[in-house]
Design a protein around this motif. Structure first.
Motif: not given
Length: 363
Positions: A359-363
């Motif tokens: 799970a990647l949270d975009l900046r």
């Protein structure tokens, strides 16, 4: 977060590394990583060609894996539900009004309630299903790896019609173009290099056209619809635009090994066996070209904010700047990424070939 701190944080995540170009940008953080597939017997190089769909109502990440399971994970990484099948998966599910439609190589199309995982129905096509379904006008469309487009009632799972082209002699590229449907028409691409437009209600042919240049592998591996134009890739060497209503050619761009497509930010973005090309949608002029740095798998590129995310197999997940094609980052989980990422708001889900969901949270 500084570049050094980000690199240290990524290095601390178990089994995850990130190969950074000079002056890396802080594009995302890894919220969590969860293993969902264990080692399989007689498996030297695992492959997960499917991908993730994000349910807009629950936020669940829904995906199938090579060991035959359909999974739904909550945004915190916990398991919401799982379903066992007898096959594997070559594309993400389609989610429509709280139902996940999942095509499996066991020959079955499953309709599952995204909130609970309850099986609403299953349709047995008796052919390996290998695409993300398309849903339109109360009908689910899915393509088999044997060049058959199936139309199934979205509420009951009852067969409506199917359209088949005879598979050409010799070898074909594993996989199939995902069907697209709109306005009473469904479009499909086939391994013999043809594209067909069919009536949604009864499967009657509106038009058929061969689009692939001469070559060993004529497969039409991707089609996309945008306004009046239908775009397609032919592995034998072309990205093409056609009039969606008539099939008449608009433009063609020579691209050996053309495989996957995504539309976004004023460009037709095509992935080939060696490069990524952004083309002008109206005329086919090249806007930019970038090296792939890997090999296209079953997964498709996606647009996430200002970036194009390109699964490149052992080349990892590549973050390209949509405006220029510049490679900004490469996410490498150690086993490569061949599946389609799932995007839900500022969260991106990525399934590695090793069977880990990130799970990647975009900046």
């Amino acid at each position: 977060m500084t570049a050094l701190a980000l690199a240290l944080a990524l290095a601390a995540a178990p089994g995850v590394s990130s190969r950074l170009p000079a002056g890396p940008l802080d594009l995302y953080r890894i919220a969590w990583m969860r293993p969902v597939v264990g080692p399989q017997a007689m498996e030297s190089r695992p492959l997960e060609p499917g991908g993730v769909a994000v349910d807009p109502e629950t936020g669940y990440a829904v995906f199938g894996t090579r060991d035959g399971w359909v999974h739904a994970l909550r945004p915190d990484g916990s398991v919401a539900w799982e379903l066992r099948t007898a096959g594997s998966f070559w594309a993400p599910p389609a989610i429509d009004h709280g139902v996940a439609y999942v095509g499996c190589t066991d020959g079955r199309l499953y309709a599952l309630a995204t909130a609970t995982g309850k099986e609403l129905w299953r349709y047995d096509a008796k052919e390996e299903l290998g695409t993300r379904p398309a849903v339109a006008d109360g009908t689910v469309f899915v393509m088999s790896l044997q060049d058959t487009l199936f139309a199934v009632d979205a509420k009951t799972g009852a067969w409506k019609w199917h359209h088949r082209r005879e598979a050409r002699a010799g070898f074909t590229v594993r996989g199939a173009a995902w069907p697209v449907a709109r306005g009473g028409t469904v479009w499909a691409g086939y391994s013999d290099g043809w594209v067909a437009a069919l009536d949604v209600a009864n499967g009657a042919t509106r038009w058929e056209r061969t689009v692939a240049p001469a070559g060993d592998y004529l497969d039409v591996d991707a089609i996309q619809l945008d306004g009046k134009h239908l775009y397609a890739t032919a592995f034998s060497g072309a990205v093409l635009a056609m009039d969606a209503a008539t099939g008449d050619p608009v433009w063609a761009f020579r691209a050996p090994g053309a495989a996957r497509l995504v539309l976004g930010r004023g460009a037709v973005i095509a992935v080939t066996s060696s490069s990524v090309h952004a083309l002008d949608p109206a005329a086919g002029h090249v806007l930019w070209t970038a090296p792939l740095g890997g090999a296209p798998g079953g997964g498709a590129p996606v647009i996430a904010g200002p970036w194009v995310l390109v699964p490149a197999g052992q080349g990892g997940l590549r973050f390209l700047e949509a405006s220029s094609g510049r490679t900004l980052r490469v996410l490498d989980p150690g086993t490569g990424i061949s599946s389609t990422p799932g995007v839900g708001g500022e969260r991106v889900y990525v399934l590695s070939n090793g069977g880990d969901l990130l799970a990647l949270d975009l900046r």
